[in-house]
Design a protein around this motif. Structure first.
Motif, PDB file in Angstrom:
ATOM      1  N   ALA A 156      -0.177  14.906  -2.940  1.00  0.00           N
ATOM      2  CA  ALA A 156      -0.278  15.230  -1.513  1.00  0.00           C
ATOM      3  C   ALA A 156      -0.142  13.986  -0.641  1.00  0.00           C
ATOM      4  N   LEU A 157      -0.763  12.898  -1.049  1.00  0.00           N
ATOM      5  CA  LEU A 157      -0.697  11.666  -0.246  1.00  0.00           C
ATOM      6  C   LEU A 157       0.719  11.081  -0.237  1.00  0.00           C
ATOM      7  N   CYS A 158       1.343  11.028  -1.393  1.00  0.00           N
ATOM      8  CA  CYS A 158       2.695  10.455  -1.461  1.00  0.00           C
ATOM      9  C   CYS A 158       3.702  11.296  -0.697  1.00  0.00           C
ATOM     10  N   ASN A 159       3.350  12.543  -0.436  1.00  0.00           N
ATOM     11  CA  ASN A 159       4.231  13.425   0.324  1.00  0.00           C
ATOM     12  C   ASN A 159       3.999  13.296   1.836  1.00  0.00           C
ATOM     13  N   ASN A 160       3.051  12.426   2.234  1.00  0.00           N
ATOM     14  CA  ASN A 160       2.702  12.243   3.643  1.00  0.00           C
ATOM     15  C   ASN A 160       3.368  10.967   4.184  1.00  0.00           C
ATOM     16  N   GLU A 161       4.098  11.125   5.263  1.00  0.00           N
ATOM     17  CA  GLU A 161       4.870  10.008   5.803  1.00  0.00           C
ATOM     18  C   GLU A 161       3.986   8.850   6.256  1.00  0.00           C
ATOM     19  N   GLU A 162       2.846   9.153   6.890  1.00  0.00           N
ATOM     20  CA  GLU A 162       1.968   8.090   7.381  1.00  0.00           C
ATOM     21  C   GLU A 162       1.332   7.320   6.228  1.00  0.00           C
ATOM     22  N   PHE A 163       1.014   8.015   5.155  1.00  0.00           N
ATOM     23  CA  PHE A 163       0.458   7.321   3.980  1.00  0.00           C
ATOM     24  C   PHE A 163       1.473   6.338   3.415  1.00  0.00           C
ATOM     25  N   ARG A 164       2.720   6.760   3.357  1.00  0.00           N
ATOM     26  CA  ARG A 164       3.745   5.886   2.774  1.00  0.00           C
ATOM     27  C   ARG A 164       3.955   4.612   3.586  1.00  0.00           C
ATOM     28  N   LYS A 165       3.527   4.608   4.849  1.00  0.00           N
ATOM     29  CA  LYS A 165       3.690   3.429   5.709  1.00  0.00           C
ATOM     30  C   LYS A 165       2.544   2.425   5.569  1.00  0.00           C
ATOM     31  N   LEU A 166       1.487   2.766   4.853  1.00  0.00           N
ATOM     32  CA  LEU A 166       0.298   1.915   4.787  1.00  0.00           C
ATOM     33  C   LEU A 166       0.558   0.618   4.025  1.00  0.00           C
ATOM     34  N   ASP A 167      -0.333  -0.340   4.252  1.00  0.00           N
ATOM     35  CA  ASP A 167      -0.269  -1.632   3.569  1.00  0.00           C
ATOM     36  C   ASP A 167      -1.033  -1.528   2.243  1.00  0.00           C
ATOM     37  N   PHE A 168      -0.322  -1.659   1.143  1.00  0.00           N
ATOM     38  CA  PHE A 168      -0.945  -1.563  -0.181  1.00  0.00           C
ATOM     39  C   PHE A 168      -1.007  -2.919  -0.890  1.00  0.00           C
ATOM     40  N   SER A 169      -0.857  -3.988  -0.129  1.00  0.00           N
ATOM     41  CA  SER A 169      -0.735  -5.318  -0.744  1.00  0.00           C
ATOM     42  C   SER A 169      -2.007  -5.775  -1.450  1.00  0.00           C
ATOM     43  N   ASN A 170      -3.166  -5.170  -1.098  1.00  0.00           N
ATOM     44  CA  ASN A 170      -4.419  -5.577  -1.738  1.00  0.00           C
ATOM     45  C   ASN A 170      -4.852  -4.630  -2.849  1.00  0.00           C
ATOM     46  N   MET A 171      -4.020  -3.620  -3.146  1.00  0.00           N
ATOM     47  CA  MET A 171      -4.376  -2.639  -4.178  1.00  0.00           C
ATOM     48  C   MET A 171      -4.333  -3.280  -5.557  1.00  0.00           C
ATOM     49  N   LYS A 172      -5.461  -3.148  -6.278  1.00  0.00           N
ATOM     50  CA  LYS A 172      -5.546  -3.745  -7.611  1.00  0.00           C
ATOM     51  C   LYS A 172      -5.639  -2.694  -8.714  1.00  0.00           C
ATOM     52  N   ILE A 173      -6.336  -1.604  -8.450  1.00  0.00           N
ATOM     53  CA  ILE A 173      -6.401  -0.543  -9.470  1.00  0.00           C
ATOM     54  C   ILE A 173      -6.401   0.835  -8.818  1.00  0.00           C
TER      55      ILE A 173
END
Length: 561
Positions: A307-324
């Protein structure tokens, strides 16, 4: 001689010498006092504040009620910061927690309260009308009511509570004159210390009720030893990830669910910060909230990733600090995992467990992720794959996954016969799941034994069919179930949600896709498109519900072939 289940915490894991959950809580609150602990609706509690407020609740219990150590208290709250406050306060007073789903109907509430013997209930005010319907039929003596804004500053508290009541109209009328506002049980007692209660490792911490998808729900008895052991097992494995993984952990799954409950303990033991998401089904609102944080960890499950990956606003977020990213609760499909990596750049560590095992049995190591597996068993966990006669099968062969370990429940509450049935003669818990162990110890869940479809004598596992179909570019999610068939015994029916509901692919196209990737008897014979799949509030697809309603009309146009 073997110890009683739930009575020990392995010394090899227990470097701090924990005896119970209260020990864990005291240590982390002292060590990380000024660090953020939990956030919900814009309010963050530090570990110091959490300690003080939970002390206050324990003092209230000891001074203002006749509740005694060993009594049961039901907590029926969404993901509000009040949850950890009352949880740890009740545990400090020696009470046993009965985690209760906020979406329960009055009938389900009545069953759980009576089955557990709960004497107190903490409930969200929007559900008070349901409590009114059943409380006189239960043994509940003390009822605490809380609202969204109860732990916010004065102005925001009244604004939030007014919006819920008057704008959104989410507080039906009720009449519970003896109910205690939770603030009255907290604020006057802040700064006071409860009388210490001796809590042993083998003492019951939680009655964690199963989802009740097959018959009446029953309580898994989880001791302090069970939960602390699983916390330490998870901590040891997850801490192999990059340092700082717990800085800002996004926790969309409800804390009353055992997956989120235990993972929150792991995050706490690391001094981490849990951002609680009260309504993860509101995907646009969820994505907006995520935009406020530099998230380092994400805890979810397959349907949420999709559901999240299908959301346009989610895809625009900054994931640079994601570790797990950790997945549990239901099978992770290749399509969901691949899309999550593409969008966030973060691999998913899939794990596996059950309510009865506190919950984790195995998980992929951060540096050894193998998609399609649930990793290797956690430390101090003995897994056997057994045939229907209880004999171990060879590596690579399917059988029932059975487990021994310090995280395995004491038993089912007041159900001795059912407890005995779910353990083998030599003490392994029978999970009811079909698994395969690879030569190097990695485990793969084939499917639930009860969900297996038998086509002309051949086993068809729904997970395998679903994994293939979700790789189709026009399919969002799906579920496979078995239907009776006079020729083959059963046939495979697929219920799917298309990415474009107005123009779903044809059933013939999906069948052709499957024929290229599956043996003939596994290819769905019946395909139906629906607007959404029935799910639990945690996000698990309810295959049972699909079977019950497969002949009913859907709300949206469907195509069946």
């Amino acid at each position: 001689m073997e110890h009683q289940r739930g009575s020990t915490i392995p010394e090899s894991l227990n470097t701090h010498g924990y005896i119970n959950i209260n020990d864990v809580f005291d240590r982390v609150c002292d060590k990380y006092a000024d660090a953020p602990a939990f956030t919900s609706f814009g309010r963050t509690l530090s570990y110091r504040e959490l300690h003080q407020l939970s002390d206050a609740f324990a003092v209230y219990i000891q001074k203002e009620t006749d509740l005694k150590p060993g009594d049961k208290i039901a907590i029926q709250l969404p993901n509000l910061i009040q949850y950890p406050v009352v949880l740890f306060g009740a545990l400090k007073a020696g009470l046993i927690i009965v985690n209760t789903n906020p979406l329960y109907t009055p009938r389900e509430m009545e069953h759980q309260f009576n089955d557990s013997g709960a004497k107190a209930l903490i409930i969200y005010k929007s559900m008070a009308d349901k409590a009114e319907q059943v409380i006189s039929k239960t043994g509940i003596k003390y009822l605490f009511l809380t609202q969204i804004g109860d732990l916010h500053p004065f102005v925001k508290r009244h604004l939030l509570n007014a919006v819920v009541k008057y704008v959104k109209k989410l507080e039906p009328e009720f009449n519970l004159p003896s109910a205690i506002p939770l603030r009255n049980a907290l604020i006057p007692f802040v700064g006071q210390k409860p009388i210490p209660v001796a809590v042993q490792t083998a003492d019951i911490a939680v009655l964690q009720y199963t989802g009740g998808t097959t018959g009446v729900s029953k309580g898994a008895v989880l001791s302090h030893g069970n939960l602390v052991s699983n916390m330490l097992q998870g901590h040891k494995l997850i801490n192999q990830a990059t340092a700082g993984w717990s800085e800002t952990a996004i926790a969309p799954l409800p804390l009353y669910h055992i997956y989120a409950f235990t993972i929150s303990l792991v995050i706490m033991d690391c001094g981490g910060h849990s951002v609680l998401i009260p309504n993860p089904r509101d995907i646009p609102g969820f994505a907006k909230e995520l935009g406020k944080w530099r998230m380092s960890a994400f805890l979810g499950l397959n349907t949420l990733f999709v559901a999240l990956c299908n959301n346009e606003e989610f895809r625009k977020l900054d994931f640079s600090n994601m570790k797990i990213t950790i997945s549990g609760g239901c099978a992770l499909t290749h399509a969901a995992a691949d899309e999550w990596i593409r969008v966030t750049g973060c691999e998913i560590m899939e794990g596996y467990g059950l309510t009865e095992t506190s919950p984790a049995i195995s998980i992929n190591s951060p540096h050894g992720i193998r998609l399609g597996t649930i990793g290797q068993p956690l430390d101090c966990t003995d897994v056997q794959i057994m045939d229907i006669e209880g004999n171990p099968v060879a590596d690579g062969q399917p059988g029932e996954l059975c487990v021994k370990g310090p995280q395995v429940m004491v038993g089912y509450w007041q159900r001795e016969a059912e407890t005995e049935e779910c353990f083998t003669a030599d003490g392994y818990f029978r999970t009811g799941d079909i698994a395969i162990r690879e030569a190097d110890g990695y485990l793969r869940i084939v499917d639930r034994a009860k969900d297996m479809i038998l086509v002309s004598g051949f086993n068809v596992y729904p997970n395998e069919v679903e994994d293939v179909v979700t790789t189709h570019p026009e399919i969002l999610e799906c579920a496979a179930i078995g239907l009776p068939d006079e020729h083959s015994g059963e046939l495979v029916k697929l219920v799917a949600v298309a990415k474009n509901p107005e123009q779903p692919p044809s059933p013939d196209e999906i069948k052709a896709w499957c024929r290229e990737r599956l043996t003939a008897y596994k290819v769905p014979k019946v395909i139906e498109f629906v607007s959404e799949l029935p799910k639990t509030n945690v996000g698990k697809v309810l295959r049972r519900k699909l079977k019950e309603t497969q002949n009913q009309d859907q709300d949206s146009p469907s195509k069946v072939a």
